[in-house]
Design a protein around this motif. Sequence first.
Motif, PDB file in Angstrom:
ATOM      1  N   LEU A 129       1.455  10.628  -2.853  1.00 49.63           N
ATOM      2  CA  LEU A 129       1.179  10.984  -1.462  1.00 49.63           C
ATOM      3  C   LEU A 129       2.330  10.651  -0.527  1.00 49.63           C
ATOM      4  O   LEU A 129       2.405  11.164   0.585  1.00 49.63           O
ATOM      5  CB  LEU A 129      -0.076  10.251  -0.976  1.00 49.63           C
ATOM      6  N   ASN A 130       3.209   9.759  -0.974  1.00 48.57           N
ATOM      7  CA  ASN A 130       4.301   9.294  -0.131  1.00 48.57           C
ATOM      8  C   ASN A 130       5.580   9.211  -0.976  1.00 48.57           C
ATOM      9  O   ASN A 130       6.109   8.124  -1.193  1.00 48.57           O
ATOM     10  CB  ASN A 130       3.916   7.923   0.449  1.00 48.57           C
ATOM     11  N   PRO A 131       6.082  10.362  -1.473  1.00 50.62           N
ATOM     12  CA  PRO A 131       7.229  10.310  -2.389  1.00 50.62           C
ATOM     13  C   PRO A 131       8.493   9.744  -1.761  1.00 50.62           C
ATOM     14  O   PRO A 131       9.355   9.237  -2.468  1.00 50.62           O
ATOM     15  CB  PRO A 131       7.428  11.769  -2.805  1.00 50.62           C
ATOM     16  N   GLY A 132       8.613   9.795  -0.457  1.00 52.55           N
ATOM     17  CA  GLY A 132       9.792   9.233   0.195  1.00 52.55           C
ATOM     18  C   GLY A 132       9.718   7.729   0.351  1.00 52.55           C
ATOM     19  O   GLY A 132      10.693   7.090   0.738  1.00 52.55           O
ATOM     20  N   GLY A 133       8.551   7.137   0.056  1.00 49.87           N
ATOM     21  CA  GLY A 133       8.393   5.686   0.173  1.00 49.87           C
ATOM     22  C   GLY A 133       8.478   5.193   1.600  1.00 49.87           C
ATOM     23  O   GLY A 133       8.850   4.049   1.846  1.00 49.87           O
ATOM     24  N   ILE A 134       8.145   6.035   2.547  1.00 53.30           N
ATOM     25  CA  ILE A 134       8.217   5.650   3.955  1.00 53.30           C
ATOM     26  C   ILE A 134       7.096   4.670   4.282  1.00 53.30           C
ATOM     27  O   ILE A 134       5.930   4.934   4.011  1.00 53.30           O
ATOM     28  CB  ILE A 134       8.124   6.891   4.860  1.00 53.30           C
ATOM     29  N   VAL A 135       7.471   3.535   4.831  1.00 52.41           N
ATOM     30  CA  VAL A 135       6.508   2.503   5.223  1.00 52.41           C
ATOM     31  C   VAL A 135       6.530   2.396   6.743  1.00 52.41           C
ATOM     32  O   VAL A 135       7.567   2.104   7.330  1.00 52.41           O
ATOM     33  CB  VAL A 135       6.868   1.136   4.595  1.00 52.41           C
ATOM     34  N   PRO A 136       5.392   2.673   7.403  1.00 49.74           N
ATOM     35  CA  PRO A 136       5.372   2.583   8.863  1.00 49.74           C
ATOM     36  C   PRO A 136       5.637   1.157   9.328  1.00 49.74           C
ATOM     37  O   PRO A 136       5.332   0.193   8.635  1.00 49.74           O
ATOM     38  CB  PRO A 136       3.970   3.027   9.252  1.00 49.74           C
ATOM     39  N   SER A 137       6.182   1.037  10.513  1.00 52.73           N
ATOM     40  CA  SER A 137       6.515  -0.289  11.037  1.00 52.73           C
ATOM     41  C   SER A 137       5.330  -0.951  11.729  1.00 52.73           C
ATOM     42  O   SER A 137       5.401  -2.123  12.073  1.00 52.73           O
ATOM     43  CB  SER A 137       7.681  -0.184  12.013  1.00 52.73           C
ATOM     44  N   GLY A 138       4.275  -0.256  11.938  1.00 54.37           N
ATOM     45  CA  GLY A 138       3.140  -0.858  12.651  1.00 54.37           C
ATOM     46  C   GLY A 138       1.849  -0.261  12.205  1.00 54.37           C
ATOM     47  O   GLY A 138       1.831   0.573  11.318  1.00 54.37           O
ATOM     48  N   PRO A 139       0.777  -0.713  12.730  1.00 55.19           N
ATOM     49  CA  PRO A 139       0.683  -1.654  13.838  1.00 55.19           C
ATOM     50  C   PRO A 139       0.920  -3.093  13.373  1.00 55.19           C
ATOM     51  O   PRO A 139       0.757  -3.405  12.208  1.00 55.19           O
ATOM     52  CB  PRO A 139      -0.754  -1.489  14.325  1.00 55.19           C
ATOM     53  N   THR A 140       1.290  -3.910  14.315  1.00 58.70           N
ATOM     54  CA  THR A 140       1.466  -5.331  14.031  1.00 58.70           C
ATOM     55  C   THR A 140       0.169  -6.058  14.367  1.00 58.70           C
ATOM     56  O   THR A 140      -0.745  -5.483  14.967  1.00 58.70           O
ATOM     57  CB  THR A 140       2.601  -5.922  14.872  1.00 58.70           C
ATOM     58  N   LEU A 141       0.095  -7.311  13.988  1.00 61.50           N
ATOM     59  CA  LEU A 141      -1.097  -8.098  14.316  1.00 61.50           C
ATOM     60  C   LEU A 141      -1.307  -8.174  15.821  1.00 61.50           C
ATOM     61  O   LEU A 141      -2.427  -8.127  16.306  1.00 61.50           O
ATOM     62  CB  LEU A 141      -0.993  -9.498  13.722  1.00 61.50           C
TER      63      LEU A 141
ATOM     64  N   TYR B  87       0.823  -1.201   0.000  1.00 65.40           N
ATOM     65  CA  TYR B  87       0.000   0.000   0.000  1.00 65.40           C
ATOM     66  C   TYR B  87       0.866   1.265   0.000  1.00 65.40           C
ATOM     67  O   TYR B  87       0.694   2.145  -0.831  1.00 65.40           O
ATOM     68  CB  TYR B  87      -0.937   0.020   1.213  1.00 65.40           C
ATOM     69  N   PHE B  88       1.804   1.353   0.916  1.00 66.27           N
ATOM     70  CA  PHE B  88       2.572   2.587   1.054  1.00 66.27           C
ATOM     71  C   PHE B  88       3.578   2.790  -0.067  1.00 66.27           C
ATOM     72  O   PHE B  88       3.888   3.923  -0.430  1.00 66.27           O
ATOM     73  CB  PHE B  88       3.262   2.640   2.415  1.00 66.27           C
ATOM     74  N   GLU B  89       4.104   1.734  -0.650  1.00 68.63           N
ATOM     75  CA  GLU B  89       5.062   1.891  -1.738  1.00 68.63           C
ATOM     76  C   GLU B  89       4.382   2.283  -3.045  1.00 68.63           C
ATOM     77  O   GLU B  89       5.016   2.853  -3.924  1.00 68.63           O
ATOM     78  CB  GLU B  89       5.871   0.609  -1.912  1.00 68.63           C
ATOM     79  N   GLN B  90       3.097   1.997  -3.195  1.00 64.76           N
ATOM     80  CA  GLN B  90       2.391   2.324  -4.429  1.00 64.76           C
ATOM     81  C   GLN B  90       1.771   3.715  -4.417  1.00 64.76           C
ATOM     82  O   GLN B  90       1.209   4.145  -5.415  1.00 64.76           O
ATOM     83  CB  GLN B  90       1.317   1.280  -4.704  1.00 64.76           C
ATOM     84  N   LEU B  91       1.859   4.422  -3.334  1.00 69.09           N
ATOM     85  CA  LEU B  91       1.254   5.751  -3.236  1.00 69.09           C
ATOM     86  C   LEU B  91       2.294   6.850  -3.438  1.00 69.09           C
ATOM     87  O   LEU B  91       2.408   7.767  -2.637  1.00 69.09           O
ATOM     88  CB  LEU B  91       0.601   5.928  -1.864  1.00 69.09           C
ATOM     89  N   PHE B  92       3.038   6.797  -4.532  1.00 74.46           N
ATOM     90  CA  PHE B  92       4.130   7.741  -4.740  1.00 74.46           C
ATOM     91  C   PHE B  92       3.697   9.203  -4.624  1.00 74.46           C
ATOM     92  O   PHE B  92       4.377   9.988  -3.966  1.00 74.46           O
ATOM     93  CB  PHE B  92       4.821   7.491  -6.081  1.00 74.46           C
TER      94      PHE B  92
END
Length: 100
Positions: free
Chosen positions: A63-75, A56-61
């Motif tokens: 809105l998210n040009p830095g490609g930052i992917v949050p580490s959470g939340p986890t399951l 999700y976060f890598e495909q939203l260039f």
Amino acid sequence: MWCHWHQQVLFKCSRKRIMDYPNISAWLKDVYQLPCDVDGLQVADTFNMDDARRSYFEQLFPLNPGGIVPSGPTLSDMGLDNPPGRGPQNREDVFHFKEL
């Protein structure tokens, strides 16, 4: 399952997390823990939270040009493996199927 945190992270439009709403949270746990008809699998066995988040976060260039992917939340943060705490969990009782 993961739609609430991307709204919270990118769009800042959620005041609360899904887990802060007891009924929606219980329903999400019901769906996540549903058994499939194949080899005793659950819906949980077919979903990878880390892959969904990364995709999700890598495909939203735009809105998210830095490609930052949050580490959470986890399951475990979301508590999806915990019992929903309401009623039966078999598929027939959670969903009402009609024979065609």
